[in-house]
Design an enzyme around this catalytic site. Structure first.
Site, PDB file in Angstrom:
ATOM      1  N   GLU A 208       0.924  -1.056  -0.278  1.00  0.00           N
ATOM      2  CA  GLU A 208       0.013  -0.028  -0.043  1.00  0.00           C
ATOM      3  C   GLU A 208       0.857   1.353   0.047  1.00  0.00           C
ATOM      4  O   GLU A 208       0.655   2.084   0.898  1.00  0.00           O
ATOM      5  CB  GLU A 208      -0.933  -0.043   1.245  1.00  0.00           C
ATOM      6  CG  GLU A 208      -2.017  -1.075   1.098  1.00  0.00           C
ATOM      7  CD  GLU A 208      -2.925  -1.246   2.259  1.00  0.00           C
ATOM      8  OE1 GLU A 208      -3.011  -0.280   3.015  1.00  0.00           O
ATOM      9  OE2 GLU A 208      -4.095  -1.944   1.921  1.00  0.00           O
ATOM     10  N   GLU A 333      -5.385  -8.163  -0.585  1.00  0.00           N
ATOM     11  CA  GLU A 333      -6.272  -7.988   0.707  1.00  0.00           C
ATOM     12  C   GLU A 333      -7.749  -7.753   0.414  1.00  0.00           C
ATOM     13  O   GLU A 333      -7.931  -6.809  -0.183  1.00  0.00           O
ATOM     14  CB  GLU A 333      -5.971  -6.774   1.556  1.00  0.00           C
ATOM     15  CG  GLU A 333      -4.405  -7.403   2.139  1.00  0.00           C
ATOM     16  CD  GLU A 333      -3.607  -5.863   3.170  1.00  0.00           C
ATOM     17  OE1 GLU A 333      -4.631  -5.318   3.395  1.00  0.00           O
ATOM     18  OE2 GLU A 333      -2.523  -5.667   3.046  1.00  0.00           O
TER      19      GLU A 333
HETATM   20  O1  AHR Z   1      -5.051  -6.002   7.068  1.00  0.00           O
HETATM   21  C1  AHR Z   1      -5.101  -5.138   7.751  1.00  0.00           C
HETATM   22  C2  AHR Z   1      -4.458  -3.898   6.992  1.00  0.00           C
HETATM   23  O2  AHR Z   1      -5.124  -3.117   5.983  1.00  0.00           O
HETATM   24  C3  AHR Z   1      -3.112  -4.035   6.381  1.00  0.00           C
HETATM   25  O3  AHR Z   1      -1.864  -3.983   7.369  1.00  0.00           O
HETATM   26  C4  AHR Z   1      -3.037  -3.108   5.508  1.00  0.00           C
HETATM   27  O4  AHR Z   1      -2.322  -3.380   4.434  1.00  0.00           O
HETATM   28  C5  AHR Z   1      -4.264  -2.870   5.217  1.00  0.00           C
HETATM   29  O5  AHR Z   1      -4.514  -1.338   5.092  1.00  0.00           O
END
Ligand code: AHR
Length: 539
Positions: A208, A333
């Site tokens: 990210e 994610e």
């Molecule tokens: O999964 C939780 C968090 O969400 C992770 O650390 C991050 O990559 C995202 O913003």
């Protein structure tokens, strides 16, 4: 009534003698012409989207809250083995059959020095993790993760620090993990008692990096150049790596798609995949003050729009650079996440952070996401349910055992029953209107075929009525039903807890009478899996 056919956006088609409008279009959901009849799914074994790569049902563990410490690693516990690994968690993850797991972050990775987490445990430093304001004891690191992956039967996917970390140290970690021996970093691994290389194939070039919250956040151009240098050095060490650049962290980002384009303009030829992330909410921010389940259950279609948009950018850069290579996507994610957002660990060890409690409606949407990932099997090669244990997770541990959250069930059905090739279905469905979204089909279906077995995964977004789903077999109908279950209930907000761990669990789904047209009755508010066996097709 609408027809969804993945291949035929914005076209008119004739199915079953009726001229029908195609409902699903990129960038929105067009109003469809109305036709009468029950929901209908046309199953043609010749119409395929792609072979299913099971890595689209991967997951993720991060040094965050109780994911590692107290989750998978708990050396003081009577439930742990001699390595400190929780045996009940190992058994559960093994049974689920998770194909790939991303580690060690997440936001954590952007301030992590992997050297702190290898070697004799008593010599490892205790650090202040600045991503989650947590005390990190470094008792679990790269080698423990690799050992744990072998024990649960999963493939590791490593995240790299492109925040405070350098390309040189990223390449050093590749050498530590993948080089046989005889060099500085491979010999360090051997000194740590690990003779054979770990041979890690999949690597995320940062996390990210478009987010202002990210340690080392930078512009797309800066990141693209760093990712390029990193990839270049890593490939010198091991040319067989598969490398994933950081795409936008959410479609809600101001720089969404611009970020992806600029990053790829800097490093397209050096990477293999691009990442996407998204978390979904049923709250004032997304669905109205009181939440709106009917709208919430459409969000898997937004996931598909995001995939189409990001794939479009990849292909744009591909065309501009005249590249022969087509990037694949890593949706590494995704989940429902909106209740437990606070990320301040208060400088504690393994604090309770992001311990979201999932209810029935969350599980239904997770089923929808699994359907969407199947339908995009031709472009998405990896995807990770974020996360796996305790932190926004399907499994929750206590010192005395573990429970399965509602979301465990649809996710695990995909893991266990989605196999072989994904079929390109044509689906007719009654619809409902959602403000700002247009006309939405009640019935959302995905199907896979593995030799003699066809598995259907059906989300019924109708909160009030059961639906009859007529399956029209384009080839000989199957011989019987091998497995069928449904997750449903009267209370969309019901959840499992240590006090009541089986409040929301799957029920048997009544097996349909098999014929050329087979009618499956799915309850209101439900997600079902039904597996048909066909003796006439080769196994
Ligand atoms: O999964 C939780 C968090 O969400 C992770 O650390 C991050 O990559 C995202 O913003």
């Amino acid at each position: 009534m609408t027809v969804n056919s993945r291949r035929s956006f914005l076209k008119k088609t004739a199915i079953g003698g009726a001229a029908l409008a195609i409902s699903r279009v990129a960038g929105g959901f067009a109003a469809a012409q109305s036709v009468s009849g029950t929901a209908r799914v046309y199953v043609d074994p010749v119409q395929k989207i792609a072979a299913l790569d099971r890595k689209v049902f991967g997951s993720f563990i991060e040094h965050l809250g109780r994911s590692i410490y107290g989750g998978i690693y708990d050396p003081g516990s009577r439930l742990s083995d001699a390595n400190g690994f929780r045996k009940d968690v190992i058994e559960e993850v093994k049974k689920m059959g998770v194909p790939i797991i991303r580690y060690p972050g997440g936001n954590f990775v952007s301030g992590y020095n992997w050297l702190d987490g290898v070697g004799p445990k008593e010599k490892r430093p205790v650090m202040l993790d600045k991503a989650w304001n947590t005390i990190e004891p470094n008792q679990f690191g790269t080698d423990e993760f690799m050992q744990w992956c072998r024990m649960v039967g999963t493939e590791p996917m490593m995240g790299l620090n492109l925040g405070t970390g350098t390309p040189e140290m990223a390449a050093a970690l590749v050498e530590y993990c993948n080089h046989e021996g005889g060099t500085k970093w491979s010999e360090l691994r051997r000194q740590h008692g690990i003779e054979k290389p770990h041979n890690v194939k999949y690597w995320c070039l940062g996390n990210e990096m478009d987010g202002p919250w990210q340690i080392g956040h930078m512009t797309a151009r800066e990141y693209g150049r760093k990712a390029r240098d990193c990839a270049n050095q890593m490939r010198m060490v091991d040319p067989s790596l598969q490398l994933i650049a950081c795409g936008s962290s959410s479609p809600g980002m101001r720089t969404y798609l611009e970020w992806d384009r600029e990053v790829l303009e800097e490093c397209y030829d050096m990477v293999d995949g691009l990442s996407l992330h998204c978390y979904y909410r049923n709250d004032a921010q997304e669905t109205g003050a009181a939440g709106d389940t009917s709208k919430f259950l459409t969000f898997n279609l937004e996931m598909e729009e995001q995939i189409a948009e990001v794939a479009g950018v990849c292909d744009y850069v591909r065309a501009r650079t005249r590249s022969r290579k087509r990037l694949w996507l890593s949706f590494d994610e995704w989940n429902v996440w909106y209740r437990q957002r606070g990320g301040d660990g208060g400088r504690k060890r393994a604090p309770r952070l992001l311990e979201e409690v999932y209810n029935l409606e969350d599980a239904l949407l997770v089923g929808g996401f699994c359907n969407s990932l199947m339908r995009n099997a031709d472009r998405v090669r990896i995807a990770c349910l974020a996360q796996l244990v305790n932190v926004i997770a399907p499994i929750v541990t206590s010192p005395n055992g573990l429970i399965r959250q509602t979301t465990y069930y649809p996710y695990t059905w995909s893991l266990q029953h989605a196999r072989g090739e994904v079929l390109d279905l044509a689906v007719e469905s009654p619809t409902y209107d959602v403000k700002g979204k247009g006309t939405i089909p009640y019935i959302d279906v995905a199907a896979t075929m593995d030799g003699s077995t066809i598995s259907l995964f059906i989300l019924n977004r109708d909160l009030v009525k059961e639906q009859d789903v007529e399956i029209v077999w384009r080839e000989a109908p199957p011989e019987g039903v091998a497995f069928s279950q449904v997750l449903t209930g009267t209370d969309l907000k019901a959840f499992n807890s240590f006090e009541n761990p089986n409040k929301v669990t799957p029920q048997p789904l009544e097996s349909p009478k098999i014929g050329t047209r087979t009618v499956v009755r799915v309850p209101a508010r439900s997600y079902s899996v039904i597996q048909f066996r066909n003796g006439s097709r080769p196994a």
